[in-house]
Design a protein around this motif. Structure first.
Motif, mmCIF file in Angstrom:
data_model
loop_
_atom_site.group_PDB
_atom_site.id
_atom_site.type_symbol
_atom_site.label_atom_id
_atom_site.label_comp_id
_atom_site.label_asym_id
_atom_site.label_seq_id
_atom_site.Cartn_x
_atom_site.Cartn_y
_atom_site.Cartn_z
ATOM 1 N N SER A 59 5.456 10.817 -15.312
ATOM 2 C CA SER A 59 5.197 9.712 -15.991
ATOM 3 C C SER A 59 3.972 9.133 -16.006
ATOM 4 O O SER A 59 3.051 9.398 -14.899
ATOM 5 C CB SER A 59 6.225 8.668 -15.517
ATOM 6 N N THR A 60 3.161 8.557 -16.874
ATOM 7 C CA THR A 60 1.945 7.818 -16.741
ATOM 8 C C THR A 60 2.114 6.072 -16.595
ATOM 9 O O THR A 60 1.087 5.592 -16.469
ATOM 10 C CB THR A 60 1.137 8.280 -18.068
ATOM 11 N N ASP A 61 3.288 5.695 -16.501
ATOM 12 C CA ASP A 61 3.272 4.425 -16.494
ATOM 13 C C ASP A 61 4.514 4.090 -15.360
ATOM 14 O O ASP A 61 5.638 3.833 -15.973
ATOM 15 C CB ASP A 61 3.497 3.708 -17.680
ATOM 16 N N VAL A 62 4.585 4.449 -14.244
ATOM 17 C CA VAL A 62 5.272 4.170 -13.240
ATOM 18 C C VAL A 62 5.755 2.625 -13.043
ATOM 19 O O VAL A 62 7.031 2.572 -12.784
ATOM 20 C CB VAL A 62 4.820 4.685 -11.825
ATOM 21 N N PHE A 63 4.924 2.148 -13.263
ATOM 22 C CA PHE A 63 5.382 0.444 -13.118
ATOM 23 C C PHE A 63 6.190 -0.045 -14.196
ATOM 24 O O PHE A 63 6.524 -1.287 -14.158
ATOM 25 C CB PHE A 63 3.902 -0.394 -12.977
ATOM 26 N N GLY A 64 6.097 0.774 -15.335
ATOM 27 C CA GLY A 64 6.731 0.163 -16.286
ATOM 28 C C GLY A 64 8.362 0.498 -16.370
ATOM 29 O O GLY A 64 9.183 0.051 -17.353
ATOM 30 N N SER A 65 8.717 1.452 -15.403
ATOM 31 C CA SER A 65 10.058 1.768 -15.078
ATOM 32 C C SER A 65 10.540 1.151 -13.893
ATOM 33 O O SER A 65 10.097 1.528 -12.881
ATOM 34 C CB SER A 65 10.238 3.274 -15.184
ATOM 35 N N PHE A 66 11.625 0.429 -13.755
ATOM 36 C CA PHE A 66 12.284 -0.191 -12.659
ATOM 37 C C PHE A 66 12.739 1.111 -11.677
ATOM 38 O O PHE A 66 12.604 0.828 -10.460
ATOM 39 C CB PHE A 66 13.091 -1.114 -12.754
ATOM 40 N N PRO A 67 13.534 1.852 -12.286
ATOM 41 C CA PRO A 67 13.871 3.215 -11.401
ATOM 42 C C PRO A 67 12.790 3.746 -10.961
ATOM 43 O O PRO A 67 12.833 4.243 -9.727
ATOM 44 C CB PRO A 67 14.802 4.074 -12.400
ATOM 45 N N PRO A 112 0.783 -1.284 0.136
ATOM 46 C CA PRO A 112 -0.045 0.001 0.013
ATOM 47 C C PRO A 112 0.800 1.182 0.109
ATOM 48 O O PRO A 112 0.490 2.188 -0.397
ATOM 49 C CB PRO A 112 -0.873 -0.393 1.355
ATOM 50 N N TYR A 113 1.724 1.264 0.534
ATOM 51 C CA TYR A 113 2.879 2.379 0.755
ATOM 52 C C TYR A 113 3.475 2.721 -0.615
ATOM 53 O O TYR A 113 3.713 3.785 -0.747
ATOM 54 C CB TYR A 113 3.826 2.326 1.918
ATOM 55 N N VAL A 114 3.689 1.654 -1.218
ATOM 56 C CA VAL A 114 4.437 1.742 -2.809
ATOM 57 C C VAL A 114 3.409 2.249 -3.592
ATOM 58 O O VAL A 114 3.722 3.287 -4.538
ATOM 59 C CB VAL A 114 4.801 0.296 -3.214
ATOM 60 N N LEU A 115 2.141 1.742 -3.616
ATOM 61 C CA LEU A 115 1.240 2.699 -4.217
ATOM 62 C C LEU A 115 0.864 3.998 -3.992
ATOM 63 O O LEU A 115 0.822 4.776 -4.955
ATOM 64 C CB LEU A 115 -0.162 1.712 -4.136
ATOM 65 N N VAL A 116 1.149 4.473 -2.721
ATOM 66 C CA VAL A 116 1.086 5.862 -2.196
ATOM 67 C C VAL A 116 2.142 6.640 -3.072
ATOM 68 O O VAL A 116 2.017 7.619 -3.553
ATOM 69 C CB VAL A 116 0.819 6.000 -0.763
ATOM 70 N N GLY A 117 3.218 5.837 -2.985
ATOM 71 C CA GLY A 117 4.510 6.609 -3.626
ATOM 72 C C GLY A 117 4.337 6.807 -5.006
ATOM 73 O O GLY A 117 4.849 7.556 -5.663
ATOM 74 N N THR A 118 3.866 5.787 -5.994
ATOM 75 C CA THR A 118 3.380 5.795 -7.207
ATOM 76 C C THR A 118 2.724 7.076 -7.527
ATOM 77 O O THR A 118 2.658 7.792 -8.370
ATOM 78 C CB THR A 118 2.774 4.407 -7.894
ATOM 79 N N VAL A 119 1.544 7.281 -6.732
ATOM 80 C CA VAL A 119 0.612 8.532 -6.977
ATOM 81 C C VAL A 119 1.611 9.633 -6.733
ATOM 82 O O VAL A 119 1.133 10.937 -7.323
ATOM 83 C CB VAL A 119 -0.386 8.438 -5.723
ATOM 84 N N ILE A 120 2.460 9.543 -6.004
ATOM 85 C CA ILE A 120 3.537 10.831 -5.707
ATOM 86 C C ILE A 120 4.530 11.024 -6.881
ATOM 87 O O ILE A 120 4.809 12.205 -7.478
ATOM 88 C CB ILE A 120 4.141 10.871 -4.323
ATOM 89 N N GLN A 132 10.030 2.396 -9.902
ATOM 90 C CA GLN A 132 9.215 1.652 -8.955
ATOM 91 C C GLN A 132 10.186 2.090 -7.792
ATOM 92 O O GLN A 132 9.692 1.902 -6.508
ATOM 93 C CB GLN A 132 9.299 0.380 -9.447
ATOM 94 N N LEU A 133 11.645 2.004 -7.872
ATOM 95 C CA LEU A 133 12.287 1.939 -6.715
ATOM 96 C C LEU A 133 12.039 3.288 -6.001
ATOM 97 O O LEU A 133 12.108 3.220 -4.910
ATOM 98 C CB LEU A 133 13.860 1.849 -7.077
ATOM 99 N N ALA A 134 11.930 4.424 -6.775
ATOM 100 C CA ALA A 134 11.715 5.696 -6.364
ATOM 101 C C ALA A 134 10.231 5.531 -5.501
ATOM 102 O O ALA A 134 10.234 6.385 -4.404
ATOM 103 C CB ALA A 134 11.668 6.605 -7.423
ATOM 104 N N SER A 135 9.336 4.870 -5.896
ATOM 105 C CA SER A 135 7.940 4.900 -5.332
ATOM 106 C C SER A 135 8.171 4.062 -4.162
ATOM 107 O O SER A 135 7.701 4.520 -3.116
ATOM 108 C CB SER A 135 7.089 3.996 -6.130
ATOM 109 N N PHE A 136 9.106 2.906 -3.954
ATOM 110 C CA PHE A 136 9.331 2.304 -2.834
ATOM 111 C C PHE A 136 9.898 3.172 -1.672
ATOM 112 O O PHE A 136 9.556 3.068 -0.728
ATOM 113 C CB PHE A 136 10.167 1.209 -3.276
ATOM 114 N N GLY A 137 10.990 4.039 -2.268
ATOM 115 C CA GLY A 137 11.658 4.878 -1.395
ATOM 116 C C GLY A 137 10.748 6.102 -0.564
ATOM 117 O O GLY A 137 11.026 6.447 0.501
ATOM 118 N N VAL A 138 9.777 6.589 -1.444
ATOM 119 C CA VAL A 138 9.075 7.638 -0.929
ATOM 120 C C VAL A 138 7.973 6.776 0.026
ATOM 121 O O VAL A 138 7.457 7.560 1.054
ATOM 122 C CB VAL A 138 8.114 8.095 -2.188
ATOM 123 N N GLY A 139 7.641 5.389 -0.362
ATOM 124 C CA GLY A 139 6.584 4.912 0.934
ATOM 125 C C GLY A 139 6.863 4.602 2.198
ATOM 126 O O GLY A 139 6.368 4.552 2.704
#
Length: 417
Positions: A44-52, A29-37, A54-61
């Protein structure tokens, strides 16, 4: 080799792996919140299509997860999971909500580590096994060629196909090693981050000490009241049996004493057990004192045929209630020791006096031979010493030069309560 296999794939490693997977699930859930940010921030309109990304979303979450770890249930739930899945002893963990600022900081650090490591291992657990399976099975599809399967051209070579299964197995072992390493680190850090604070440890130690004191007090009460009653009733019944035909009057007195002893002991037992019943108030029978039952104690002991001489140079009514109660138990245990070790055929001398601001208790009886052994030993003299020490007094017991056994106790009239 066997030790290494147990470290990587043993039951403990598997449970810690499950613990990490749970951390990855909690991180989603926190990764999903990170993707929103991250999405609007990067355009970007496809955060899950980019591994970097995804890592950034993980770091924000993860910082958001640290904030939500301040909820009261976080530490109890995490401590329970660590106990069952990481094999950490329960006494090294704190199962209550984090209340102090330091406890909250440690809980936030733990929750962040759990979700961080868990997210990494969970992602690897999803990606590595399929990739490893492809490498292991690749020689079976050698005729198709690596490029036709979307794999690098180097896999079209024979030597690459031969090494592919080895590489696949190695990636699985590497995954297990990463999971075991992360699990071991979390298990090592858990007592420091989820364990009680020094203040909590002190409070727990004080609570255990208080509980132990209550247990010891109840054990002394049960030993003195029930032990004395059993000794007295046994001797009374034995004496009555021997004179059943020749002295009916003594038998009636002995039976009456047995009835009175057992009735009083049942009342005392109910009072002690009432303390053990959670939520119950004090028992129905008050604790006996010198003022309330010294004469009854002496008469019940005499009913067994024991000759008891009592010299009372103190006013039991003038004694403080606590001192009177403890002194009664000491006299009772002194009589019980005499009954157990020398029986009813000798005289017992009891002296109670007040001198120099202290209550002096002496219970003395002749030594008729070696004391009979008891299975497991006895605790009466130890209990007497504990009672005297808690009141600031002293006690001694042992044979004298006059071939007697003497219990000698001094209790201050105004000792520590």
């Amino acid at each position: 080799m066997r030790q290494a296999a147990r470290l990587l794939f043993g039951r403990g490693a598997r449970l810690r792996w499950v613990h990490l997977i749970l951390g990855g699930a909690l991180a989603m859930p926190y990764v999903l919140v990170g993707t929103v940010i991250i999405g609007p921030a990067t355009g970007s309109t496809d955060v899950f299509g980019s591994f970097p990304l995804q890592l950034a979303s993980f770091g924000v979450g993860l910082p958001i997860a640290a904030v939500t770890s301040l909820f009261p249930l976080t530490r109890p739930l995490e401590a329970a999971a660590v106990r069952w899945l990481c094999g950490v002893d329960a006494d090294r963990l704190a199962f209550g909500p984090a209340r102090t600022r330091g406890e909250k900081r440690r809980t936030a650090a733990w929750f962040t580590l759990h979700l961080g490591f868990g997210g990494i291992i969970a992602g690897m657990s999803l990606a590595v096994p399929p990739f490893a399976a492809v490498l292991v099975l690749l020689p079976l599809f050698a005729g198709l060629g690596g490029t036709r399967l979307g794999l690098p051209e180097v896999l079209d070579h024979a030597w690459a196909l031969a090494l592919a299964p080895v590489a696949g197995a190695a990636t699985l072992v590497a995954l297990a090693g990463c999971a075991a390493g992360c699990g071991a680190l979390l298990a090592r850090w858990a007592p420091e981050l989820l364990g009680p604070s020094p203040e909590g440890r002190l409070a727990a130690a004080e609570a255990r000490a208080a509980d132990l004191a209550v247990r010891n007090r109840l054990a002394r009460e049960l030993h003195d009241s029930v032990g004395h009653a059993l000794s007295a009733v046994t001797l009374q019944a034995s004496a009555a049996r021997r004179v059943l035909d020749s002295d009916p009057e003594f038998v009636r007195e002995a039976l009456a004493a047995i009835e009175d002893t057992t009735r009083r002991t049942v009342g005392e037992l109910d009072a002690v057990l009432g303390v053990l019943r959670e939520g119950d108030g004090p028992g129905t029978a008050p604790a006996p004192t010198l003022a309330g039952d010294l004469d009854g104690l002496l008469s019940r002991t005499r009913a067994s045929g024991t000759r008891v001489t009592a010299t009372i140079d103190a006013d039991p009514e003038a004694l403080p209630p606590l001192l009177s109660r403890e002194a009664y138990r000491i006299v009772q245990e002194g009589l019980s020791n005499a009954l157990r070790h020398v029986g009813h055929r000798v005289a017992v001398d009891v002296r109670i006096a007040v001198a120099g601001g202290q209550l002096e208790i002496i219970v003395e009886n002749p030594v008729t031979g070696p004391a009979p052994s008891r299975p497991g030993g006895g605790h009466g003299l130890r209990g007497i010493a504990d009672r005297a020490r808690l009141l600031g007094g002293t006690s001694t017991a042992g044979p004298t030069t006059a071939q007697t056994w003497r219990l000698h106790v001094h209790l201050p009239m105004k000792g520590p309560v």
